[in-house]
Design a protein around this motif. Structure first.
Motif, PDB file in Angstrom:
ATOM      1  N   GLU A 165       0.827  -1.208   0.000  1.00 19.07           N
ATOM      2  CA  GLU A 165       0.000   0.000   0.000  1.00 19.07           C
ATOM      3  C   GLU A 165       0.863   1.261   0.000  1.00 19.07           C
ATOM      4  OE1 GLU A 165      -3.139   0.461  -0.440  1.00 19.07           O
ATOM      5  OE2 GLU A 165      -3.640  -1.658  -0.525  1.00 19.07           O
ATOM      6  N   ALA A 168       2.470   3.253  -3.319  1.00 21.22           N
ATOM      7  CA  ALA A 168       1.786   4.281  -4.100  1.00 21.22           C
ATOM      8  C   ALA A 168       1.924   5.671  -3.492  1.00 21.22           C
ATOM      9  CB  ALA A 168       0.304   3.928  -4.232  1.00 21.22           C
ATOM     10  N   GLN A 169       2.515   5.766  -2.313  1.00 21.48           N
ATOM     11  CA  GLN A 169       2.553   7.034  -1.587  1.00 21.48           C
ATOM     12  C   GLN A 169       3.860   7.793  -1.755  1.00 21.48           C
ATOM     13  OE1 GLN A 169       1.529   5.994   2.459  1.00 21.48           O
ATOM     14  NE2 GLN A 169      -0.297   4.876   1.812  1.00 21.48           N
ATOM     15  N   SER A 204      -3.846  -4.436  -4.386  1.00 24.25           N
ATOM     16  CA  SER A 204      -3.945  -3.021  -4.031  1.00 24.25           C
ATOM     17  C   SER A 204      -4.500  -2.199  -5.182  1.00 24.25           C
ATOM     18  CB  SER A 204      -2.562  -2.491  -3.621  1.00 24.25           C
ATOM     19  OG  SER A 204      -2.583  -1.081  -3.474  1.00 24.25           O
ATOM     20  N   THR A 205      -5.703  -1.683  -5.013  1.00 24.23           N
ATOM     21  CA  THR A 205      -6.282  -0.805  -6.021  1.00 24.23           C
ATOM     22  C   THR A 205      -5.463   0.470  -6.151  1.00 24.23           C
ATOM     23  OG1 THR A 205      -8.483  -1.651  -5.531  1.00 24.23           O
ATOM     24  CG2 THR A 205      -8.367   0.446  -6.692  1.00 24.23           C
ATOM     25  N   GLU A 206      -4.944   0.959  -5.034  1.00 20.60           N
ATOM     26  CA  GLU A 206      -4.206   2.223  -5.058  1.00 20.60           C
ATOM     27  C   GLU A 206      -2.940   2.121  -5.893  1.00 20.60           C
ATOM     28  OE1 GLU A 206      -2.624   5.756  -2.049  1.00 20.60           O
ATOM     29  OE2 GLU A 206      -3.211   3.811  -1.215  1.00 20.60           O
ATOM     30  N   ILE A 207      -2.157   1.063  -5.702  1.00 20.51           N
ATOM     31  CA  ILE A 207      -0.906   0.946  -6.456  1.00 20.51           C
ATOM     32  C   ILE A 207      -1.193   0.684  -7.933  1.00 20.51           C
ATOM     33  CG2 ILE A 207      -0.619  -1.515  -5.899  1.00 20.51           C
ATOM     34  CD1 ILE A 207       2.155   1.075  -6.510  1.00 20.51           C
ATOM     35  N   SER A 209      -3.898   1.578  -9.681  1.00 18.00           N
ATOM     36  CA  SER A 209      -4.449   2.785 -10.296  1.00 18.00           C
ATOM     37  C   SER A 209      -3.367   3.837 -10.502  1.00 18.00           C
ATOM     38  CB  SER A 209      -5.586   3.353  -9.443  1.00 18.00           C
ATOM     39  OG  SER A 209      -5.142   3.690  -8.143  1.00 18.00           O
ATOM     40  N   LYS A 210      -2.442   3.974  -9.539  1.00 15.77           N
ATOM     41  CA  LYS A 210      -1.346   4.935  -9.692  1.00 15.77           C
ATOM     42  C   LYS A 210      -0.426   4.510 -10.831  1.00 15.77           C
ATOM     43  CE  LYS A 210      -1.586   8.134  -6.350  1.00 15.77           C
ATOM     44  NZ  LYS A 210      -0.792   7.968  -5.132  1.00 15.77           N
ATOM     45  N   SER A 245     -12.856  -3.025  -5.749  1.00 16.01           N
ATOM     46  CA  SER A 245     -12.518  -1.632  -6.072  1.00 16.01           C
ATOM     47  C   SER A 245     -11.599  -1.543  -7.287  1.00 16.01           C
ATOM     48  CB  SER A 245     -11.869  -0.943  -4.869  1.00 16.01           C
ATOM     49  OG  SER A 245     -10.736  -1.669  -4.410  1.00 16.01           O
ATOM     50  N   PHE A 249     -12.369   0.341 -10.789  1.00 20.00           N
ATOM     51  CA  PHE A 249     -11.435   1.275 -11.424  1.00 20.00           C
ATOM     52  C   PHE A 249     -11.261   0.942 -12.906  1.00 20.00           C
ATOM     53  CE2 PHE A 249      -7.049   1.731 -12.973  1.00 20.00           C
ATOM     54  CZ  PHE A 249      -6.947   3.112 -12.999  1.00 20.00           C
TER      55      PHE A 249
END
Length: 451
Positions: A165, A168-169, A204-207, A209-210, A245, A249
């Motif tokens: 997670e 992506a930050q 991880s949707t966040e990684i 999508s990024k 999620s 996306f």
């Protein structure tokens, strides 16, 4: 470094004094290597001897850690992980000459990190803290497939949901993630990259999508092929790795950019890959909505069904206006998707109809929406056999069945179309089906064969 107890069963525990001597040897070698100048000649006898001793010392460390938690913990507590990164960081500056003695030491050092991390969370966390992202990035950039493969092995071993997670930050961590995805394509024989992508990134949707936003279309295709292959395994536990999620996306990306596929009507299109991304996304959405309970929430996506019906209208009209990739054909030579001479939109219309059918399965709101969008006649208009869309007539029958099921308004519309001659059921009969009216409802029935 932190110290602490590490429970576990040791298969080959080594006396603590031996472990201490091993660490001391590595520390002395570290001092020698760090004192080397950047233009040192690895073939120089004394330099070469130092590098060979470093490789042997790393091998001893590596072997001591195999399935042995006490040895892992002893070496960690002594600081061997930190010393190893200091050595590797220096060795990475000495690779310009391509000397095998340098690469041998690097490979052995990375293997040691991999072995000390297995089954040991404290070691995994130390490795991540000391080496990620900068040293790992430099190791992934090496022109040595074995070293890159070992590096990916260490990354796969150390990654967990929390670390994934956080990728992506931070821009540099995201850069490493994109590099791993690139290696999936450039080094296809390295399995660790695919395992990182499918066992960690896809959770991880966040990684995803990024990365998807940052990727070129070619890179997006690599990721989408991995997702499609992952779904193709068909095991429930495999499906569960991909969160809903992430599916949402991908569906939103499809609805936002689906008209990119229309560029395929131009023979001079400069961005076919953008169109192929949409085609691949459609394949994935078809798989996800094929009665996979986890992803059937996509039936409630606000734009997916309407965008799919509208796109089918457009490609259907374009195929009639001029001869292009969306024009029905009767060329039944053996061509499959992926063949060099196969056009990229092969099966595209069929899969649009398949997705419409999937989204309408047991969903009265979507059934009504298809009627309101004039989608029923549109589907019936694609019942003819088309070599550019294998099985399109079967998908059309499937979609009509799902659109009509328990929906009197849609069934009434079909009756009206038949009375107007628009819904000629000749094609259905050729495929072995007939339309039967019963108690005001229409049913699809197989034709009875003559005895």
């Amino acid at each position: 470094m932190m110290t602490g107890g590490c429970p576990g069963v040791c298969l080959a525990s080594v006396d603590k004094e031996v472990i201490a001597n091993l660490h001391a040897a590595l520390s002395r070698l570290c001092v020698e290597i760090k004192s080397m100048s950047g233009d040192v000649d690895p073939l120089d006898e004394s330099v070469s001897l130092c590098l060979k001793l470093t490789a042997e010392c790393f091998r001893a460390h590596r072997n001591a850690c195999v399935q042995c938690t006490p040895n892992q913990c002893s070496l960690r507590n002594l600081g061997s992980i930190k010393v190893s990164f200091e050595i590797l960081d220096k060795l990475l500056t000495l690779t310009s000459g391509g000397s095998n003695v340098v690469y041998d030491a690097i490979r052995c050092g990375i293997q040691f990190l991999g072995n000390i991390a297995v089954g040991n969370q404290l070691c995994k966390d130390d490795i991540w803290k000391l080496g990620f992202p900068h040293i790992f990035w430099n190791m992934l950039e090496l022109p040595d497939e074995k070293a890159v493969s070992y590096t990916c092995m260490v990354l796969h071993t150390c990654l967990d949901d929390h670390k994934t997670e956080k990728l992506a930050q931070d821009a540099q961590q995201l850069k490493v993630s994109l590099k791993i995805m690139d290696l999936c394509k450039t080094l296809p024989d390295v399995d660790w990259t695919v395992l990182i992508a499918t066992q960690h990134f896809l959770k991880s949707t966040e990684i995803i999508s990024k990365m998807f936003t940052e990727m070129t279309n070619e890179e997006r295709l690599t990721l989408l092929e991995l997702i499609l292959a992952h779904l193709g395994v068909g095991e429930e536990e495999k499906d569960s790795l991909i969160p809903l999620s992430l599916a949402e996306f991908l569906a939103s990306f499809f609805t936002d950019r689906c008209r990119a596929v229309l560029t395929l009507t131009s023979q001079s299109s400069a961005d076919d890959q953008a169109a192929v991304v949409i085609i691949r996304l459609l394949d994935i959405l078809c798989e996800m909505t094929s009665d996979r309970k986890k992803f059937m929430a996509l039936q409630d996506h606000p734009d997916l069904l309407s965008s799919t019906v509208d796109l089918l209208k457009e490609v259907n009209l374009l195929g009639k206006m001029s001869k292009n990739v969306f024009t029905p054909a009767q060329d039944f030579s053996l061509k499959r998707p992926g063949d060099e001479d196969a056009q990229p939109a092969l099966s595209f219309k069929a899969h649009l109809i398949r997705l419409i059918g999937n989204l309408c399965y047991g969903h009265s709101v979507n059934q009504d929406k298809v009627r309101e969008l004039d989608g029923i006649a549109l589907i019936l208009d694609n019942c003819s056999i088309d070599s550019n869309n294998p099985f399109i007539s079967q998908w059309a029958v499937f979609a009509i069945r799902n659109v009509l099921e328990h929906n009197p308004e849609n069934q009434k519309l079909i009756q009206e179309l038949r009375s107007q001659g628009v819904g000629d059921d000749t094609m259905l009969r050729e495929m072995g089906f007939r339309v039967e009216e019963r108690d005001g409802s229409l049913l699809l029935r197989p034709l009875k064969k003559d005895p």
